[in-house]
Design an enzyme around this catalytic site. Sequence first.
Site: not given
Length: 276
Positions: A44-46
């Site tokens: 979902s996020e990096t």
Amino acid sequence: MPSFCQVDVFSSEPLLGNPVAVVHDADGLDDETMARFARWTNLSETTFLLTPTVPGADYRLRIWTPGGELPFAGHPTLGSAHAWLEAGGVAAGADVVQECGAGLVRLARDDAGRLSFQAPPLMRSGPVDAGDLRAICRALRIEESAIVASTWIDNGPGWVGVQLADAASVLSLTPDFAAFGDLKIGVVGAYDEGPLAIEVRAFCPGYGMAEDPVTGSLNAGIGQWLAGDRLPASYVASQGTALGRAGRVHVRRDGDEVWVGGDTLTTIVGTVGLGL
């Protein structure tokens, strides 16, 4: 090669929260490399830790989804602060101060070591107009009469908040993701009893994922909306149940400030080849 870790956020047990990929010492990376790596991790996020550019910040953070960059997001903020501290970062003051697209975000640690971030100001708030409400109902496949309350609670990602009658109503949702368009919908419903106050779900297909497992930014907006009013001033939210996770988000209102915290646990450590 820069060092890399993956941190599970909002769970004290590994593999039950929401993972964030964190790249350390990322000053030499360009936007395309960051975007490409975020698409490749497919989380979902990096995030990418960089040298701060403004006074008072301990580090700078850039936050990417598979679909693009965000000015702020909650679980990446907690996970990246955990990674920065674990790698030897030392805050200049009592709290950790993160620089990101939404400005400076303050993080505190309690006696147990749990990190919490101070909810940033809302970029958009207020009533949801009739057209958007109809679109929300189509996307969630519900009747307008099922909505107890709604409001914009956008602190960067674009959230609109929708309250349903109870937690069971939230868990029973089967959205029509093709109908979302640009909508990012956070849905909340209360439990009648027990240690968990609410069940939360976050639907955001425009960011390259149908449903986010556990979402700090959304819970921050919900806290600013409901904590101390329709919810206790301090409570624990459940999120991720529908996805086989067991996210636990600790929300606390202190006057005008809302703090959002959760347990963080490193699950993967290594280096990553990104051309540096």
